[in-house]
Design a protein around this motif. Sequence first.
Motif, short mmCIF file in Angstrom:
data_model
loop_
_atom_site.label_atom_id
_atom_site.label_comp_id
_atom_site.label_asym_id
_atom_site.label_seq_id
_atom_site.Cartn_x
_atom_site.Cartn_y
_atom_site.Cartn_z
N LYS A 4 0.95 -1.11 0.04
CA LYS A 4 -0.06 0.03 0.04
C LYS A 4 0.93 1.29 -0.10
O LYS A 4 0.68 2.35 -0.67
CB LYS A 4 -0.88 -0.03 1.23
N LEU A 5 1.97 1.31 0.66
CA LEU A 5 2.88 2.42 0.88
C LEU A 5 3.54 2.52 -0.57
O LEU A 5 3.54 3.62 -1.19
CB LEU A 5 4.08 2.17 2.08
N GLY A 6 3.97 1.40 -1.17
CA GLY A 6 4.68 1.65 -2.57
C GLY A 6 3.59 2.21 -3.46
O GLY A 6 3.77 2.99 -4.44
N ALA A 7 2.41 1.60 -3.53
CA ALA A 7 1.12 2.28 -4.35
C ALA A 7 1.00 3.68 -4.10
O ALA A 7 0.79 4.78 -5.06
CB ALA A 7 0.06 1.49 -4.14
N LYS A 8 0.89 4.11 -2.93
CA LYS A 8 0.92 5.50 -2.37
C LYS A 8 1.74 6.44 -3.09
O LYS A 8 1.65 7.61 -3.62
CB LYS A 8 0.50 5.90 -1.09
N LEU A 9 3.20 5.92 -3.03
CA LEU A 9 4.31 6.69 -3.35
C LEU A 9 4.01 6.79 -4.81
O LEU A 9 4.49 7.91 -5.57
CB LEU A 9 5.40 5.76 -2.95
#
Length: 78
Positions: A4-9
């Motif tokens: 999720k963090l990678g997608a938000k970034l």
Amino acid sequence: MKKKLGAKLLILLVCASVLLPSCATVFGGPVSACQRTKPAEGEPARPIRAVALIADVILFWPGAIVDFATGAIYKPCD
């Protein structure tokens, strides 16, 4: 959680690249004080980064406005 963090970034980077598509601002490095100041009366004009200007005009012409406003389109002083 990392996914999720990678997608938000990734979404943040895409949004930033759409909002700031000016080549010299994004890829030109830090803007020095001499790039920000206008030349005084009688001083020669500041040289422009030709590649960044051409890329701005070809890719997205409003990016040139951002580059000129920030001073990033001008070559760094020696």
